[in-house]
Design an enzyme around this catalytic site. Structure first.
Site, PDB file in Angstrom:
ATOM      1  N   GLU A  28     -22.479 -65.605  -2.174  1.00 26.59           N
ATOM      2  CA  GLU A  28     -23.283 -66.494  -3.002  1.00 26.59           C
ATOM      3  C   GLU A  28     -23.511 -67.821  -2.269  1.00 26.59           C
ATOM      4  O   GLU A  28     -22.579 -68.410  -1.711  1.00 26.59           O
ATOM      5  CB  GLU A  28     -22.530 -66.736  -4.318  1.00 26.59           C
ATOM      6  CG  GLU A  28     -23.184 -67.699  -5.262  1.00 26.59           C
ATOM      7  CD  GLU A  28     -22.337 -67.929  -6.517  1.00 26.59           C
ATOM      8  OE1 GLU A  28     -22.879 -68.474  -7.491  1.00 26.59           O
ATOM      9  OE2 GLU A  28     -21.134 -67.544  -6.518  1.00 26.59           O
ATOM     10  N   LYS A  66      -5.955 -63.842  -9.203  1.00 29.57           N
ATOM     11  CA  LYS A  66      -7.393 -63.655  -9.351  1.00 29.57           C
ATOM     12  C   LYS A  66      -7.902 -62.479  -8.535  1.00 29.57           C
ATOM     13  O   LYS A  66      -8.820 -61.767  -8.962  1.00 29.57           O
ATOM     14  CB  LYS A  66      -8.136 -64.933  -8.966  1.00 29.57           C
ATOM     15  CG  LYS A  66      -9.596 -64.950  -9.397  1.00 29.57           C
ATOM     16  CD  LYS A  66     -10.217 -66.321  -9.156  1.00 29.57           C
ATOM     17  CE  LYS A  66     -11.633 -66.385  -9.697  1.00 29.57           C
ATOM     18  NZ  LYS A  66     -12.252 -67.724  -9.499  1.00 29.57           N
ATOM     19  N   LEU A  75       3.425 -16.390  -7.134  1.00 29.96           N
ATOM     20  CA  LEU A  75       3.241 -17.774  -7.566  1.00 29.96           C
ATOM     21  C   LEU A  75       2.877 -17.935  -9.038  1.00 29.96           C
ATOM     22  O   LEU A  75       3.513 -18.684  -9.775  1.00 29.96           O
ATOM     23  CB  LEU A  75       2.140 -18.427  -6.717  1.00 29.96           C
ATOM     24  CG  LEU A  75       2.550 -19.068  -5.401  1.00 29.96           C
ATOM     25  CD1 LEU A  75       1.306 -19.457  -4.622  1.00 29.96           C
ATOM     26  CD2 LEU A  75       3.416 -20.294  -5.663  1.00 29.96           C
ATOM     27  N   CYS A 101     -22.166 -63.536  -9.012  1.00 30.79           N
ATOM     28  CA  CYS A 101     -20.855 -64.041  -9.422  1.00 30.79           C
ATOM     29  C   CYS A 101     -20.576 -63.947 -10.919  1.00 30.79           C
ATOM     30  O   CYS A 101     -20.278 -62.877 -11.431  1.00 30.79           O
ATOM     31  CB  CYS A 101     -20.672 -65.469  -8.912  1.00 30.79           C
ATOM     32  SG  CYS A 101     -18.919 -65.956  -8.859  1.00 30.79           S
ATOM     33  N   SER A 146       6.034 -11.045 -11.406  1.00 34.31           N
ATOM     34  CA  SER A 146       5.771 -10.259 -10.196  1.00 34.31           C
ATOM     35  C   SER A 146       6.596 -10.697  -9.002  1.00 34.31           C
ATOM     36  O   SER A 146       6.679  -9.981  -8.009  1.00 34.31           O
ATOM     37  CB  SER A 146       4.285 -10.359  -9.829  1.00 34.31           C
ATOM     38  OG  SER A 146       3.974 -11.685  -9.411  1.00 34.31           O
ATOM     39  N   THR A 183      -8.764  -8.368 -12.609  1.00 39.82           N
ATOM     40  CA  THR A 183      -9.260  -7.122 -13.177  1.00 39.82           C
ATOM     41  C   THR A 183      -9.577  -7.324 -14.653  1.00 39.82           C
ATOM     42  O   THR A 183      -8.732  -7.812 -15.410  1.00 39.82           O
ATOM     43  CB  THR A 183      -8.210  -6.007 -13.015  1.00 39.82           C
ATOM     44  OG1 THR A 183      -7.884  -5.892 -11.627  1.00 39.82           O
ATOM     45  CG2 THR A 183      -8.745  -4.678 -13.523  1.00 39.82           C
ATOM     46  N   ASN A 221       4.358  -6.363 -29.257  1.00 39.80           N
ATOM     47  CA  ASN A 221       4.390  -5.798 -30.609  1.00 39.80           C
ATOM     48  C   ASN A 221       5.818  -5.499 -31.041  1.00 39.80           C
ATOM     49  O   ASN A 221       6.219  -5.786 -32.178  1.00 39.80           O
ATOM     50  CB  ASN A 221       3.576  -4.502 -30.664  1.00 39.80           C
ATOM     51  CG  ASN A 221       2.087  -4.703 -30.418  1.00 39.80           C
ATOM     52  OD1 ASN A 221       1.417  -3.821 -29.910  1.00 39.80           O
ATOM     53  ND2 ASN A 221       1.554  -5.873 -30.758  1.00 39.80           N
ATOM     54  N   THR A 234      -1.001 -15.247 -16.947  1.00 43.35           N
ATOM     55  CA  THR A 234      -0.574 -15.872 -15.692  1.00 43.35           C
ATOM     56  C   THR A 234      -1.733 -16.155 -14.735  1.00 43.35           C
ATOM     57  O   THR A 234      -1.561 -16.908 -13.782  1.00 43.35           O
ATOM     58  CB  THR A 234       0.446 -14.975 -14.965  1.00 43.35           C
ATOM     59  OG1 THR A 234      -0.167 -13.718 -14.672  1.00 43.35           O
ATOM     60  CG2 THR A 234       1.685 -14.741 -15.822  1.00 43.35           C
ATOM     61  N   SER A 250       2.868 -16.033 -11.838  1.00 39.12           N
ATOM     62  CA  SER A 250       3.814 -15.668 -12.898  1.00 39.12           C
ATOM     63  C   SER A 250       5.052 -16.560 -12.860  1.00 39.12           C
ATOM     64  O   SER A 250       5.652 -16.851 -13.894  1.00 39.12           O
ATOM     65  CB  SER A 250       4.207 -14.192 -12.786  1.00 39.12           C
ATOM     66  OG  SER A 250       4.855 -13.914 -11.556  1.00 39.12           O
ATOM     67  N   LYS A 302     -29.496 -66.454 -10.512  1.00 36.65           N
ATOM     68  CA  LYS A 302     -28.272 -66.251 -11.278  1.00 36.65           C
ATOM     69  C   LYS A 302     -28.549 -66.503 -12.754  1.00 36.65           C
ATOM     70  O   LYS A 302     -29.208 -67.479 -13.124  1.00 36.65           O
ATOM     71  CB  LYS A 302     -27.192 -67.200 -10.766  1.00 36.65           C
ATOM     72  CG  LYS A 302     -25.805 -66.982 -11.350  1.00 36.65           C
ATOM     73  CD  LYS A 302     -24.786 -67.857 -10.617  1.00 36.65           C
ATOM     74  CE  LYS A 302     -23.369 -67.614 -11.092  1.00 36.65           C
ATOM     75  NZ  LYS A 302     -22.380 -68.401 -10.294  1.00 36.65           N
TER      76      LYS A 302
END
Length: 667
Positions: free
Chosen positions: A55, A213, A376, A180, A373, A497, A476, A485, A378, A124
């Site tokens: 400025e 500041k 990672l 500013c 398994s 799948t 069940n 997972t 699971s 300004k």
């Protein structure tokens, strides 16, 4: 599409923005102009599209009543002429500060120059007249101006605060200037400018320094860039200003959508130039994505009607390489900073645990069934399940962990599954699925025989299906809920799948967590002792060191990453596709920058092609019916209820065509 200049940042809608903090002398415009011109040329040599200065930089801010001296004001206009002449030699747009007489009043102004011409003058708006500031003594507010243009250095130029400057050859670069105090007000002028389309907000500031500041400025600029979904360029008075009553630290900042990209060294007794490469496409895409931004545009339409546009041409020399100078994280889902990474891991677990505990509480179910398994995903799901039981005050034995070895299950992963369940303290079961798989193969007339094996996709999916069937029937039997997972990376690539365990469950805690983040989550649990004293954290490290494989074909190690590409790259591709909507060529450009010396561009393109083909064509039908799962991060989810909605029968042609824009010689 035509081949592109792949290695130039401007080809990918980045813009290099600069802030110059010249050494100044109070009331010596000729000296200040020379310092400004030196930094302007340096910015141009560095490939910057824009450079902003402090400025009242041509006069110095601390001239006080000297501002009413004609000799000083005449000298400032002469200094501006020198700067304007210098801009004729470079493409960079410059924004300089100076006092300017208009209709017998004095205005604190920013002058926008490029290619030897003045594009506009911005006065300004808000004049501080409190504390150490007395600007209303010398200057008039831009709102008091009665003219919309002024004659300056023989040019008739627009005058006013409502101006936007647009680059014709980089249309996403739309620049607005305020000065500013303007940004310290409840509704800064730049807020309206952003709604009017400005993507780069420039602030020429002086701003003396007092304790605390600098931090406040940092927050202020960062937050304004976040609220406006913009880049914010802030320049502040530096060395040479009068210290009669004040001190000056020379703080320059460039922020992008709330993120600080660069900051100058404060309290230096020399000129400085800092640059940052801003992603204009990111800003434009965020505005398009966040519907509240558009609603704000409509709400404030009356205030936006007075904005004027001015255009300029950068001539960016796109035939030349200009590498990106910006940190691009290799793992965008995982913070590089260790403390932030630990905080992220804790937050992810809390979100997943909260989602699962609420589901259990609302359903009245107190048991979980999880297929383990020894890999990672699971593992992570079981860790979340254990913490959920702890949070509900239920025993971990309410988790029924089941490992189900098949035809190709390795002894290493089997033992890891058993060790993991033991260290978590859940109920552990083992079910050999081979007999039921043999029966299924026979029932459907599959040609597989022990003495004449047929290892096709049906052979693989029979095993996956049998595992899922066992889990649901066990749920069940025990009155439990099947915990999914499958992770976000697998959903993105369609590497799951349909209707079986890595796709279907009663509730899935991993569905919006990518593979690379799961790796860090498991590592964090091991390193920080989250399982408690006396537990076997080494099993988690062993799982992390295990090749990712579905283990469905006997006699060979099926490497998942050999088929779908490295998850490190695929998660990178996913983040920039899902979170930012980038086209493949830009993703490849970013990946090349992030993964330099690790992956060649040819490999980056190969893996990205796999991603494009699998993500955009052929996998959406799996994502359209995923189980309930908590959204974890702002990086996105693929649930059609919580985030991503796409047709199941779309084509990938336009994304593949964009990928092919990268010239072969760069591969």
């Amino acid at each position: 599409m035509q081949p592109m200049r792949f290695d130039n940042l401007y080809s990918h809608d980045f813009a290099r923005l600069a802030v110059g903090l010249p050494l100044c002398r109070v009331a010596d415009p000729a000296f200040n102009a020379a310092q400004t011109i030196a930094l302007l040329k340096q910015a141009a040599e560095d490939g910057a599209a824009v450079v902003a200065f402090p400025e009242l930089g041509l006069s110095a801010y601390t001239c006080d009543d000297l501002f009413h001296q004609r000799a000083l004001l005449d000298s400032c206009e002469a200094a501006l002429a020198q700067v304007m002449a210098a801009t004729a030699e470079v493409p960079t747009l410059a924004v300089v500060g100076m006092p300017l007489r208009v209709e017998q009043r004095l205005f604190n102004c920013a002058v926008v120059l490029q290619r030897g011409r003045i594009l506009g003058v911005v006065p300004k708006t808000f004049l501080p007249n409190y504390g150490e500031f007395y600007e209303a003594r010398q200057f008039a507010s831009g709102e008091e101006a009665t003219v919309s243009s002024v004659t300056l250095l023989g040019q008739v130029v627009p005058f006013g605060s409502r101006q936007i400057f647009t680059a014709t050859d980089l249309p996403l670069l739309r620049l607005h200037v305020e000065i500013c105090e303007d940004v310290w007000t409840p509704i800064p002028p730049s807020s309206f400018a952003a709604l009017a389309g400005a993507t780069v907000l420039v602030n020429l500031s002086a701003s003396n320094v007092v304790i605390g500041k600098a931090g406040y400025r940092r927050q202020l600029v960062s937050q304004q860039s976040a609220r406006c979904l913009a880049a914010y360029v802030y320049s502040s008075a530096g060395p040479g200003e009068s210290t009669t009553d004040l001190a000056w630290d020379g703080q320059a900042l460039v922020c992008e959508n709330g993120e600080l990209l660069v900051e100058s060294e404060r309290f230096q007794r020399r000129s400085q130039l800092v640059t940052a490469d801003v992603d204009l496409e990111r800003l434009a895409r965020e505005r398009m994505r966040q519907t509240s931004f558009g609603q704000s545009v409509r709400l404030h339409a009356a205030q936006l009607s007075g904005f004027r546009d001015a255009s300029f041409t950068l001539n960016l020399a796109l035939d030349q390489p200009l590498p990106l100078r910006r940190r691009v994280e290799r793992f965008p889902y995982v913070p590089a900073d260790a403390s932030r990474r630990d905080e992220r891991c804790q937050e992810v677990y809390n979100i997943q645990v909260q989602g699962l505990t609420q589901r259990l509480a609302s359903s009245g179910i107190q048991k979980l069934v999880v297929g383990i398994s020894g890999g990672l995903d699971s593992t992570h799901a079981l860790l979340v399940a254990a913490r959920a039981m702890d949070a509900l005050g239920l025993p971990r034995m309410n988790i029924v962990g089941v490992t189900m070895p098949g035809f190709a299950t390795g002894e290493r992963t089997r033992q890891q599954a058993l060790r993991l369940m033991a260290t978590v303290g859940c109920e552990a079961r083992e079910i050999d699925i081979r007999p039921s798989c043999v029966q299924m193969l026979q029932d459907i007339g599959h040609p597989h025989r022990e003495d004449a094996p047929v290892y096709d996709i049906t052979f693989e999916n029979v095993q996956a299906g049998e595992r899922t069937s066992h889990l649901f029937r066990l749920a069940n039997l025990t009155g439990g809920l099947v915990l999914g997972t499958g992770d976000l990376s697998e959903l993105a690539l369609g590497w799951c799948t349909y209707g079986v365990g890595d796709h279907m469950s009663h509730y899935n805690v991993n569905a919006s967590v990518p593979k690379t983040l799961i790796q860090h989550l498991v590592r964090w649990v091991a390193e920080t002792g989250q399982l408690g004293e006396g537990t076997d954290a080494q099993v988690l490290r062993d799982i992390l060191d295990t090749e990712i494989s579905p283990e469905l074909i006997p006699g060979s190690l099926q490497s998942t990453e050999a088929t779908v590409g490295a998850y490190a790259l695929q998660d990178f591709n996913l983040f920039y596709t899902l979170r930012h909507g980038y086209a493949p060529a830009k993703i490849a450009f970013l990946a090349r920058h992030a993964w330099t010396e690790v992956y060649a561009l040819g490999e980056i393109k190969r893996v990205l092609r796999i991603f494009v083909q699998r993500f955009f064509k052929g996998s959406q039908f799996k994502r359209s019916c995923v189980p309930n799962a908590p959204k974890v991060g702002s990086g996105g989810s693929l649930s059609p209820r919580g985030d991503w909605r796409a047709p199941s029968d779309s084509e990938a042609a336009v994304w593949l065509a964009d990928l092919d824009r990268i010239p072969d010689e760069h591969a």
